[in-house]
Motif scaffolding. Sequence first.
Motif, PDB file in Angstrom:
ATOM      1  N   TYR A 175       9.251   6.065   3.112  1.00  0.00           N
ATOM      2  CA  TYR A 175       9.004   6.836   4.325  1.00  0.00           C
ATOM      3  C   TYR A 175       7.726   7.668   4.259  1.00  0.00           C
ATOM      4  O   TYR A 175       6.934   7.686   5.193  1.00  0.00           O
ATOM      5  CB  TYR A 175      10.200   7.758   4.603  1.00  0.00           C
ATOM      6  N   ASP A 177       5.031  10.367   4.741  1.00  0.00           N
ATOM      7  CA  ASP A 177       4.808  11.299   5.856  1.00  0.00           C
ATOM      8  C   ASP A 177       4.749  10.582   7.193  1.00  0.00           C
ATOM      9  O   ASP A 177       4.197  11.100   8.156  1.00  0.00           O
ATOM     10  CB  ASP A 177       3.515  12.091   5.625  1.00  0.00           C
ATOM     11  N   ARG A 178       5.362   9.383   7.290  1.00  0.00           N
ATOM     12  CA  ARG A 178       5.256   8.574   8.508  1.00  0.00           C
ATOM     13  C   ARG A 178       6.345   8.877   9.540  1.00  0.00           C
ATOM     14  O   ARG A 178       6.244   8.402  10.662  1.00  0.00           O
ATOM     15  CB  ARG A 178       5.311   7.080   8.153  1.00  0.00           C
ATOM     16  N   ALA A 238       6.597   2.938   9.997  1.00  0.00           N
ATOM     17  CA  ALA A 238       6.032   2.948   8.648  1.00  0.00           C
ATOM     18  C   ALA A 238       4.586   2.458   8.620  1.00  0.00           C
ATOM     19  O   ALA A 238       3.795   2.875   7.780  1.00  0.00           O
ATOM     20  CB  ALA A 238       6.885   2.087   7.721  1.00  0.00           C
ATOM     21  N   LYS A 239       4.233   1.559   9.561  1.00  0.00           N
ATOM     22  CA  LYS A 239       2.883   0.999   9.579  1.00  0.00           C
ATOM     23  C   LYS A 239       1.894   1.847  10.372  1.00  0.00           C
ATOM     24  O   LYS A 239       0.696   1.574  10.368  1.00  0.00           O
ATOM     25  CB  LYS A 239       2.920  -0.417  10.168  1.00  0.00           C
ATOM     26  N   GLU A 240       2.377   2.850  11.086  1.00  0.00           N
ATOM     27  CA  GLU A 240       1.483   3.694  11.868  1.00  0.00           C
ATOM     28  C   GLU A 240       0.637   4.561  10.952  1.00  0.00           C
ATOM     29  O   GLU A 240       1.039   4.919   9.850  1.00  0.00           O
ATOM     30  CB  GLU A 240       2.284   4.577  12.837  1.00  0.00           C
ATOM     31  N   GLN A 241      -0.537   4.915  11.432  1.00  0.00           N
ATOM     32  CA  GLN A 241      -1.433   5.737  10.632  1.00  0.00           C
ATOM     33  C   GLN A 241      -0.887   7.159  10.535  1.00  0.00           C
ATOM     34  O   GLN A 241      -0.511   7.752  11.548  1.00  0.00           O
ATOM     35  CB  GLN A 241      -2.831   5.774  11.270  1.00  0.00           C
ATOM     36  N   PRO A 242      -0.843   7.730   9.341  1.00  0.00           N
ATOM     37  CA  PRO A 242      -0.366   9.111   9.208  1.00  0.00           C
ATOM     38  C   PRO A 242      -1.391  10.080   9.751  1.00  0.00           C
ATOM     39  O   PRO A 242      -2.565   9.746   9.930  1.00  0.00           O
ATOM     40  CB  PRO A 242      -0.204   9.279   7.695  1.00  0.00           C
TER      41      PRO A 242
END
Length: 351
Positions: A175, A177-178, A238-242
């Motif tokens: 997980y 920081d997403r 999960a694949k999104e930019q933090p």
Amino acid sequence: MLIYPCLLAQRSIADAIAVGRKIVGHLKHSALAYSCLEDIQGQLNQPIKRLQQDVQTRWNSTYYMLHSLIEQKRVLGVYVFEHELPDYLTAHQWTTVAILAPFEELTKKVSSYDALASDVMPAVTVLVRLLNRETDEDHGVKTMKATLLAAVKKRFSDVENNPLYFIPTILDPRYKDRFFSNNTAPEAKLHLKQKLQMMSRAEAEGSRAEAEEPPAKLFLKAQASTSSSLDTVFDEIAKEQPQAAQPLAAGAAIELDTYLREAPSPREDSPLKYWGVNKIRFPTLAKIARKYLAAPCSSVESERLFSSVSHIIDENRNSLTADNAEKLLFFIKKNNPATHFFSPLSESSEI
């Protein structure tokens, strides 16, 4: 699960559950009615299945009861034209029942024996996104979804500000920081960085104090210490930019920076195994992870433990000593890796 009270608070869901209980109760108490239902199942080439009665204190059983009704929807439609039922689900209530599937899937996830405190926040974030998402099947249930969304947000309003949840979430390699939804990730990472720095400072002071001890004392001390729609949303988040991280100070906080820059682990991986492998790369993070990831996210497994006692201590084993009963329960049934019931709290943890 904690989400269950949110569901029961919705009038449409409570009504659907009440109707479902009437239908199942009627068929359960009438052998003739069930025989007729089975005849219709055979005529429609459906598998012969019995409807499931729920236990009101167990949310999963309530969902399984409603799910068994959905499986027999066509059969029940034919039955109600030929026979009487005390009540029947409306078209709107059938749709309402289908919306409960994500709640049941998340309930199973956080109630499993290996669920961690880090699973709470991502589960809430995924559920909120699902309820926010508009689909073609939303006709007639938009108000209910909005009400459910408001109830979930209210019940879990402070979860992202609670270090017992956000620290293990960040330290879970699946997980990181997403899964922060309220722009609280920078503050959470800052809080964790401060804990890292405090731990590093304490260890440094302890090392200095130990180095000042006479060699004889050091020698003595050494001698003495010898899975659906949910899966899609999880992957999507999960694949999104933090969010952009705060500049980190030198020292142990660099571990956090390096760790967060790496891609999250697959959701099916074990976070405990990850830290067992990476404790050399991130020694300070691994120590905090061991502390926070050890906590379960619900009391379900401890309640199951009490239920397991009844299978070990019965009238045929009434002379078991407390010591032997404890060994049978914990060492054989719960903490033996061969049975796949080992606990993350055990001394043999991978970290």
